[in-house]
Design an enzyme around this catalytic site. Structure first.
Site, PDB file in Angstrom:
ATOM      1  N   ASP A  33      -6.833 -33.366  41.317  1.00 39.67           N
ATOM      2  CA  ASP A  33      -7.410 -34.039  40.143  1.00 39.67           C
ATOM      3  C   ASP A  33      -8.637 -34.815  40.582  1.00 39.67           C
ATOM      4  OD1 ASP A  33      -7.769 -35.767  37.771  1.00 39.67           O
ATOM      5  OD2 ASP A  33      -5.774 -35.068  37.225  1.00 39.67           O
ATOM      6  N   THR A  37     -10.772 -37.580  33.770  1.00 42.71           N
ATOM      7  CA  THR A  37      -9.974 -38.045  32.625  1.00 42.71           C
ATOM      8  C   THR A  37      -8.534 -38.349  33.046  1.00 42.71           C
ATOM      9  OG1 THR A  37      -9.492 -35.768  31.976  1.00 42.71           O
ATOM     10  CG2 THR A  37     -11.361 -36.811  30.898  1.00 42.71           C
ATOM     11  N   ASP A  51       1.697 -35.349  46.299  1.00 42.21           N
ATOM     12  CA  ASP A  51       0.647 -35.274  47.305  1.00 42.21           C
ATOM     13  C   ASP A  51      -0.662 -35.165  46.511  1.00 42.21           C
ATOM     14  OD1 ASP A  51      -0.411 -34.977  49.736  1.00 42.21           O
ATOM     15  OD2 ASP A  51       0.337 -32.937  50.098  1.00 42.21           O
ATOM     16  N   TYR A 144     -16.284 -25.258  23.994  1.00 40.08           N
ATOM     17  CA  TYR A 144     -14.945 -25.464  24.574  1.00 40.08           C
ATOM     18  C   TYR A 144     -14.061 -24.238  24.352  1.00 40.08           C
ATOM     19  CZ  TYR A 144     -10.290 -27.398  25.342  1.00 40.08           C
ATOM     20  OH  TYR A 144      -9.007 -27.606  25.792  1.00 40.08           O
ATOM     21  N   LYS A 148     -12.488 -21.806  27.311  1.00 43.73           N
ATOM     22  CA  LYS A 148     -11.047 -21.606  27.488  1.00 43.73           C
ATOM     23  C   LYS A 148     -10.676 -20.130  27.339  1.00 43.73           C
ATOM     24  CE  LYS A 148      -9.169 -25.306  28.745  1.00 43.73           C
ATOM     25  NZ  LYS A 148      -8.137 -25.342  29.790  1.00 43.73           N
ATOM     26  N   ASN A 173      -2.788 -28.390  20.180  1.00 41.72           N
ATOM     27  CA  ASN A 173      -2.865 -29.840  19.904  1.00 41.72           C
ATOM     28  C   ASN A 173      -1.675 -30.620  20.444  1.00 41.72           C
ATOM     29  OD1 ASN A 173      -4.748 -28.457  17.854  1.00 41.72           O
ATOM     30  ND2 ASN A 173      -5.342 -30.607  17.795  1.00 41.72           N
ATOM     31  N   VAL A 188      -6.623 -36.778  18.353  1.00 39.87           N
ATOM     32  CA  VAL A 188      -6.505 -37.600  17.143  1.00 39.87           C
ATOM     33  C   VAL A 188      -5.213 -38.414  17.114  1.00 39.87           C
ATOM     34  CG1 VAL A 188      -5.500 -35.773  15.669  1.00 39.87           C
ATOM     35  CG2 VAL A 188      -6.888 -37.603  14.652  1.00 39.87           C
TER      36      VAL A 188
HETATM   37  C1  UD1 Z   1      -8.747 -28.610  19.963  1.00 36.24           C
HETATM   38  C2  UD1 Z   1      -7.705 -27.508  20.049  1.00 36.24           C
HETATM   39  C3  UD1 Z   1      -6.542 -27.989  20.905  1.00 36.24           C
HETATM   40  C4  UD1 Z   1      -7.050 -28.476  22.252  1.00 36.24           C
HETATM   41  C5  UD1 Z   1      -8.065 -29.579  22.037  1.00 36.24           C
HETATM   42  C6  UD1 Z   1      -8.655 -30.072  23.356  1.00 36.24           C
HETATM   43  C7  UD1 Z   1      -7.921 -26.397  17.873  1.00 36.24           C
HETATM   44  C8  UD1 Z   1      -7.257 -26.042  16.607  1.00 36.24           C
HETATM   45  N1  UD1 Z   1      -7.220 -27.166  18.728  1.00 36.24           N
HETATM   46  O1  UD1 Z   1      -8.187 -29.668  19.285  1.00 36.24           O
HETATM   47  O2  UD1 Z   1      -5.612 -26.934  21.097  1.00 36.24           O
HETATM   48  O3  UD1 Z   1      -5.995 -28.975  22.972  1.00 36.24           O
HETATM   49  O4  UD1 Z   1      -9.135 -29.053  21.252  1.00 36.24           O
HETATM   50  O5  UD1 Z   1      -9.415 -31.189  23.148  1.00 36.24           O
HETATM   51  O6  UD1 Z   1      -9.026 -25.998  18.144  1.00 36.24           O
HETATM   52  N2  UD1 Z   1     -10.163 -36.284  14.037  1.00 36.24           N
HETATM   53  C9  UD1 Z   1     -10.296 -37.301  13.108  1.00 36.24           C
HETATM   54  N3  UD1 Z   1     -10.507 -38.564  13.561  1.00 36.24           N
HETATM   55  C10 UD1 Z   1     -10.597 -38.872  14.889  1.00 36.24           C
HETATM   56  C11 UD1 Z   1     -10.455 -37.817  15.829  1.00 36.24           C
HETATM   57  C12 UD1 Z   1     -10.247 -36.531  15.373  1.00 36.24           C
HETATM   58  O7  UD1 Z   1     -10.227 -37.062  11.903  1.00 36.24           O
HETATM   59  O8  UD1 Z   1     -10.794 -40.045  15.227  1.00 36.24           O
HETATM   60  C13 UD1 Z   1      -9.897 -34.916  13.536  1.00 36.24           C
HETATM   61  C14 UD1 Z   1     -10.804 -33.835  14.084  1.00 36.24           C
HETATM   62  O9  UD1 Z   1     -12.013 -33.756  13.348  1.00 36.24           O
HETATM   63  C15 UD1 Z   1      -9.900 -32.608  13.920  1.00 36.24           C
HETATM   64  C16 UD1 Z   1      -8.486 -33.159  14.136  1.00 36.24           C
HETATM   65  O10 UD1 Z   1      -8.587 -34.556  13.965  1.00 36.24           O
HETATM   66  O11 UD1 Z   1      -9.995 -32.087  12.620  1.00 36.24           O
HETATM   67  C17 UD1 Z   1      -7.947 -32.890  15.537  1.00 36.24           C
HETATM   68  O12 UD1 Z   1      -8.949 -33.268  16.474  1.00 36.24           O
HETATM   69  P1  UD1 Z   1      -8.648 -33.380  18.046  1.00 36.24           P
HETATM   70  O13 UD1 Z   1      -7.430 -34.187  18.252  1.00 36.24           O
HETATM   71  O14 UD1 Z   1      -9.909 -33.763  18.701  1.00 36.24           O
HETATM   72  O15 UD1 Z   1      -8.237 -31.908  18.436  1.00 36.24           O
HETATM   73  P2  UD1 Z   1      -8.862 -30.445  18.068  1.00 36.24           P
HETATM   74  O16 UD1 Z   1     -10.321 -30.443  18.196  1.00 36.24           O
HETATM   75  O17 UD1 Z   1      -8.208 -29.932  16.837  1.00 36.24           O
END
Ligand code: UD1
Length: 313
Positions: A33, A37, A51, A144, A148, A173, A188
């Protein structure tokens, strides 16, 4: 060197996987690592069983001797986040694409038994049909997602061309304890956790009706372990989701109900590169890997919230 190696093992998912492996009594776990992050604190009470190598997967010469001869490498190291990959495409590409190539190359040349690769549901992009099944054509919408997906293609080709045993899991997610809420690129649910604990108003990007297959970290970790041991799955890719989907509005209202507070969210513009809906078809993972997710969203949120309350984020 141990039989088990976790890249990104000081991260939120990796550190949970390390704990799970240690419970199996498999000896010391090697963690690779760069702490970009990840945090050593994530491994606090299991530090003696680890380790830890502060090494970047972009540095081939540093990782090659670490993985040589390992039984299983779980490759979780990445710069996550869709918006981060749009704002900072170069580091995100270097780690997620070039770094991943390095890991596969080092594993192949080092005679590793199996590599389990953390792929992403983002590879599907927007599909007309839900749930999303592995046979669908990928439609990546962000750097991204492309990075992946490239990792998956390399996993498959390292198997077919170089006989490296690889299995890809498309994570959906993932959320749970130790997910860092402090970056603008944080997942989120971690951001929602912090808001509910601190009684602040979260911002929802768009109308909040976008949906995700939120998957509790312990279910993903369990599936990683199963994927590392399953027979007849080399070169394949599986959805690693829960099989359900919930909108952001539903998640926020469930969380505020559990906490017993009433905080209406703010709504902002939709986020660039965002997928609208995401839900895993888990049929293949159940059939071939024995996937059996145990945590409903409500149960996962309760456990996660308990952790954030205790750890004061
Ligand atoms: C994406 C991938 C997920 C991966 C991740 C890595 C998809 C469907 N999923 O997650 O498998 O692990 O990237 O980072 O592509 N949001 C808000 N407010 C906030 C933050 C986020 O409304 O403060 C919303 C975003 O706009 C989104 C949802 O929450 O619509 C989820 O966002 P986030 O948790 O960043 O994950 P994804 O981009 O969906």
């Amino acid at each position: 060197m141990s039989g088990y190696i976790v890249t990104g093992g000081a991260g939120f998912i990796g550190s949970m996987l390390v704990r799970r492996l240690l419970r199996e009594g498999v000896g010391k776990i090697t963690v690779i690592d760069n702490m970009l992050t990840g945090h050593e604190e994530n491994l606090a009470e299991v530090r003696d069983g680890v380790d830890l190598h502060r090494v970047d997967i972009c540095d081939y010469d540093a990782i090659a001797p670490l993985v040589r001869g390992a039984g299983t490498v779980f490759h979780l190291a990445a710069i996550p986040s869709v918006p981060r990959s749009i704002r900072e495409p170069v580091p995100s590409h270097e780690v997620n694409a070039d770094g991943t190539f390095n890991v596969f190359r080092a594993c192949s040349e080092g005679g590793v038994g199996r590599v389990v690769y953390a792929a992403s549901s983002s590879a599907y992009g927007d599909t007309e049909v839900l749930p999303k099944v592995e046979t669908m054509a990928p439609r990546p919408k962000s750097p991204y997602a492309v990075q992946k997906l490239l990792g998956e293609y390399y996993a498959s080709v390292f198997y077919s061309c170089f006989n490296l045993d690889t299995v890809c899991l498309r994570f959906f997610n993932v959320y749970g304890p130790r997910q860092d809420p402090t970056s603008p690129y944080s997942g989120v649910i971690s951001i929602f956790m912090r808001s509910v604990v601190e009684r602040t108003t979260p911002t929802i990007h768009g109308d909040g009706e976008q949906s995700r297959d939120f998957t509790y970290v312990e279910d993903v970790v369990e599936l990683c372990l199963k994927a590392s041991r399953a027979k007849g799955v080399a070169g394949k890719m599986y959805n690693a989701g829960n099989g359900n989907r919930y909108t952001l509005n539903q998640v926020w209202s469930t969380l505020t109900r559990i906490e017993g507070v009433d905080i209406p969210p703010k709504y902002g513009p939709p986020r660039e590169g965002d997928v609208r809906d995401s839900q895993a078809d888990t049929t293949a993972a159940v059939r071939d890997l024995g996937h059996a997710p145990r945590f409903s969203l409500e149960e996962g949120l309760r456990r996660t919230l308990a952790w954030y309350r205790e750890h004061g984020h």
